[in-house]
Design a protein around this motif. Sequence first.
Motif, short mmCIF file in Angstrom:
data_model
loop_
_atom_site.label_atom_id
_atom_site.label_comp_id
_atom_site.label_asym_id
_atom_site.label_seq_id
_atom_site.Cartn_x
_atom_site.Cartn_y
_atom_site.Cartn_z
N ARG A 1 0.83 -1.21 0.00
CA ARG A 1 0.00 0.00 0.00
C ARG A 1 0.86 1.25 0.00
NH1 ARG A 1 -4.74 2.24 0.25
NH2 ARG A 1 -5.52 3.61 1.91
N HIS A 2 1.90 1.26 0.83
CA HIS A 2 2.76 2.44 0.88
C HIS A 2 3.44 2.68 -0.47
CE1 HIS A 2 3.07 1.61 5.46
NE2 HIS A 2 2.04 2.37 5.17
N ARG A 3 3.88 1.60 -1.11
CA ARG A 3 4.54 1.73 -2.42
C ARG A 3 3.56 2.26 -3.47
NH1 ARG A 3 9.75 1.76 -3.60
NH2 ARG A 3 10.13 -0.14 -2.40
N LEU A 4 2.34 1.76 -3.46
CA LEU A 4 1.36 2.23 -4.43
C LEU A 4 1.02 3.70 -4.23
CD1 LEU A 4 -1.04 -0.84 -4.52
CD2 LEU A 4 0.37 -0.01 -6.40
N LEU A 5 0.90 4.10 -2.97
CA LEU A 5 0.60 5.51 -2.71
C LEU A 5 1.78 6.41 -3.09
CD1 LEU A 5 -1.40 5.24 0.63
CD2 LEU A 5 -2.26 5.99 -1.59
N LEU A 6 2.99 5.92 -2.94
CA LEU A 6 4.14 6.68 -3.43
C LEU A 6 4.04 6.86 -4.95
CD1 LEU A 6 7.16 5.31 -1.37
CD2 LEU A 6 6.48 7.70 -1.56
N GLY A 7 3.59 5.82 -5.62
CA GLY A 7 3.37 5.94 -7.07
C GLY A 7 2.31 6.98 -7.38
N TRP A 8 1.25 7.03 -6.58
CA TRP A 8 0.21 8.04 -6.79
C TRP A 8 0.74 9.44 -6.54
CZ3 TRP A 8 -4.81 8.98 -8.15
CH2 TRP A 8 -5.51 7.90 -8.68
N VAL A 9 1.58 9.60 -5.52
CA VAL A 9 2.16 10.92 -5.25
C VAL A 9 2.99 11.37 -6.44
CG1 VAL A 9 3.80 12.18 -3.80
CG2 VAL A 9 2.12 10.66 -2.74
N ALA A 10 3.84 10.46 -6.94
CA ALA A 10 4.71 10.81 -8.08
C ALA A 10 3.87 11.13 -9.31
CB ALA A 10 5.68 9.66 -8.37
N MET A 11 2.84 10.33 -9.57
CA MET A 11 1.99 10.59 -10.73
C MET A 11 1.28 11.93 -10.61
SD MET A 11 -1.11 8.29 -12.34
CE MET A 11 -2.25 8.60 -10.99
N THR A 12 0.78 12.23 -9.42
CA THR A 12 0.08 13.50 -9.22
C THR A 12 1.02 14.68 -9.44
OG1 THR A 12 -1.36 12.43 -7.61
CG2 THR A 12 -1.28 14.83 -7.55
N ALA A 13 2.30 14.49 -9.08
CA ALA A 13 3.29 15.55 -9.29
C ALA A 13 3.76 15.61 -10.73
CB ALA A 13 4.48 15.32 -8.37
N GLY A 14 3.36 14.65 -11.56
CA GLY A 14 3.79 14.63 -12.95
C GLY A 14 5.08 13.88 -13.19
N ALA B 1 -2.40 31.63 -17.03
CA ALA B 1 -1.01 31.45 -16.62
C ALA B 1 -0.88 31.50 -15.11
CB ALA B 1 -0.13 32.52 -17.27
N ALA B 2 -1.62 32.41 -14.48
CA ALA B 2 -1.57 32.51 -13.01
C ALA B 2 -2.16 31.27 -12.35
CB ALA B 2 -2.32 33.76 -12.56
N ALA B 3 -3.26 30.78 -12.92
CA ALA B 3 -3.88 29.56 -12.36
C ALA B 3 -2.94 28.37 -12.50
CB ALA B 3 -5.20 29.29 -13.07
N ALA B 4 -2.31 28.27 -13.67
CA ALA B 4 -1.36 27.16 -13.88
C ALA B 4 -0.17 27.28 -12.94
CB ALA B 4 -0.89 27.15 -15.33
N ALA B 5 0.28 28.51 -12.71
CA ALA B 5 1.41 28.71 -11.80
C ALA B 5 1.06 28.28 -10.38
CB ALA B 5 1.84 30.18 -11.82
N GLU B 6 -0.18 28.51 -9.96
CA GLU B 6 -0.60 28.09 -8.63
C GLU B 6 -0.65 26.56 -8.54
OE1 GLU B 6 -4.20 29.93 -7.38
OE2 GLU B 6 -3.37 31.96 -7.42
N LEU B 7 -1.11 25.92 -9.59
CA LEU B 7 -1.07 24.45 -9.61
C LEU B 7 0.36 23.95 -9.48
CD1 LEU B 7 -3.59 23.65 -12.51
CD2 LEU B 7 -3.91 23.12 -10.09
N HIS B 8 1.26 24.60 -10.20
CA HIS B 8 2.66 24.22 -10.16
C HIS B 8 3.25 24.38 -8.77
CE1 HIS B 8 7.03 24.95 -10.80
NE2 HIS B 8 6.90 23.90 -11.57
N GLU B 9 2.88 25.48 -8.10
CA GLU B 9 3.40 25.72 -6.75
C GLU B 9 2.93 24.65 -5.76
OE1 GLU B 9 2.22 29.62 -5.69
OE2 GLU B 9 3.47 30.61 -7.21
N LEU B 10 1.77 24.05 -6.02
CA LEU B 10 1.28 22.97 -5.17
C LEU B 10 1.94 21.63 -5.52
CD1 LEU B 10 -2.55 23.69 -4.98
CD2 LEU B 10 -0.92 23.75 -3.09
N GLY B 11 2.78 21.63 -6.55
CA GLY B 11 3.43 20.39 -6.97
C GLY B 11 2.69 19.65 -8.05
#
Length: 802
Positions: free
Chosen positions: A496-509, A675-685
Amino acid sequence: MNALLATSGTALVHPAARRLLADVSADPGRPVRLTVVAPGGYGKTALLDALGAGYRAAGVEAVLVDNADRLGEDELDRLTALADRTDAPMVLAHRPRPPAALRLLGEAFGRRTPGLRLSPLGMEEVAQLREKLTGETTDIAAVAELHTRSGGVPRLVVRALTGGLAEFRGELAELDDDVLRYLLAAEAGAGRNLDLLSVLLGRTPDRLPEVVDGARATGLLGTDDVLLPLAADAIRAFSPPARRLATLQRLVDLQLGKGLPVLDLARSLLDAGGAGASAAAAFAAAAREALPADAALAARFSSAAAASGARGTELTAGWARAAALSGDLDTALRLGDSMLGGEDPGTRATGAEIAATVLAHRGELARSAELYHWAGRGDADAFAAIALVGTGDLDGANRLLGSPAAEVVPTLFAGAATRMAHGVAESVSPGGAETLSTLVGAAAMLEPAGGGLALPDSPAALAALAGLHSGELALAESVLTRALTHRIGGDLLATRHRLLLGWVAMTAGDLATAAEHRDAVSRLGHPLEARDELFFATLDLGLARRASDLVGLQHAWDRAYQASMRQQADLFTLLPLGELAIAAARAGAHAKLARQLDRAHALLARLGDPPLWTVSLAWHELHAAITMEDPAAAEAQLATLTRHADHGRYPATMARAARGWLAVLSGTVDPGEVAAAAAELHELGLCWDAARLAGQAAIRTADRKAMVHLLEAARQFQGSTARREPGASEPAGATGLSALSERELQVARLVVDGLTYKQAGSKLFISGKTVEHHMARIRGKLGAGDRRELLAILRELLAQHP
């Protein structure tokens, strides 16, 4: 090569032995007086054979005696007399610690010629011997492993290379009884336990060296008196079975009688097929010792103890926990269920907790909560409360948390369970601000416990889910990594921990890292339980979607949909459901998910639509609506996101990004706002989401200057994930067309001109598949989300640099 060296055979590579052969070859008639001393298997016999062949070829009579330490007194007297009356060459080979008469004769020889002591072979000699015996060229890794396992003992090297370890069967059977028992004890890990050895061998400690000397003489011990790995293999496989079993059982009985650890000894006894009451007691004790570090081994010991006649609640409960921790949930559930009918309340409670744990992993939170509450213990009520929140029953959870069970022992486990429950309850409050702190604290409390706790879920996993739902990706990654390091929840929760790490990485791109975590789970090779299967399948689905892999998307969709049907909807599986909703929209199968989405919305409504859990599902459903080109549904999700925008940075960012998406779709793009909205998404990772929004806005704006600005922003956002296609490379600081190779530029120009991959390949004298590969690399370098976005980026860049 001289005559003696030519007859030395393939097994003789010891440098000292070869030097002796060379000296004797140079002057065969020289009256040599020499002793050759070494344990068994060091090459004494091979050396004497070579000397004998050489002396015969030279016509010289020589006295060569092998195993001189086995001669009787009369034979040694005759040998001593012969040495006095002849000048013929005389070489005596024997093991260390010879009889007194032989030692005196050797000392007399030594006054004329220093004795020869054969030592283990070095790496170079092992490599030479390996090449001679197998004909294979030197493999450094293989030679190093062979040297380590054999200790450089020639006999072990030869038998390992020729498959001759079975030859030890007869040799071990002929050993002195005490020496054999010592070797058996050493194989079991008791070779340095003087107390055990003294009782086993019936000797006082001061007489043990005699036995150790005999063991050294066999050549099976290393220079540190530790049994060599290949020798241990031979002893396990070819020592007399009855003698080995009796010795191991005696060692275990002695250790148990003193109340000392038996794990290593019991492991050997188990492998030897031990059974009976004494073995059962040893296996049960070993299971308790093994559980914190090796649940699978603990389960094996527990099974063996039961098969040997052991009974009792403690054994059954320990076996069930070990089975659960090692991922064998069928056995855990069977054992837990068998305890539910017990007469003792404690037995029934333990069985209920084990069954509840299994059901939580199988996606049955409602039934899990029922069993935990029925168990009636403090930590069980905490887990019941977590499950109740997960199914939407906050009132029931609060009742349990508000009336804790009496006389709960304040262990770390109980404290962590309670803190987990309070953290989950906090997460469905309007703010939920303390949730992450509470759950991370609970995770830290469990770290000292390691892998010995059977949990329905871990505080690290729940904290990571909260982090994924709130844009705290770095915190989610950190807490999951620590949980893996400390093995919280054993092998069961490691998946489970490994799969959630995969989800974190995928969410970050970071799709490459996400794929690594997915593949690591795949390599485990065992079926996943319902909850883990859902997260695995939707992780695979999300990776295919983000890579615009249509074939992979369809394949992953089938598996993910089936997994979702085996999992009851709960609060902790909203992320996979959201990813599935987007994929369903792309696959034209959104109607198939309608009931599951309805149940999820009903669950959230029962909890008061908590912002932490509601926003992410709304964000995913927004993209599903966009994919289906359903403006009304998209506006409804925007309204949900806007309603929660005042509850923190993450909801506010998602609401702003949602407005940007709807503007993009309507063709009313405000480049600065997007651009500002995308920048805020980027700041959240959320780098992939940021790049996607900016890229899609760029290809839908008629303002060329705004297009260039948005394309550059998209490339920067995508580049910050450090993702690369396999085999792709990019010079440091390279952007735009400067990141492409000359061949990639040629391919890009032809594809932008409208040629198919096959047509472009024909012009460049390469295959269409190679063109496709180049385009994939270009997409990775330019940070394009899909083919449409890639072509738009290339048209703009090539227009600026015709």
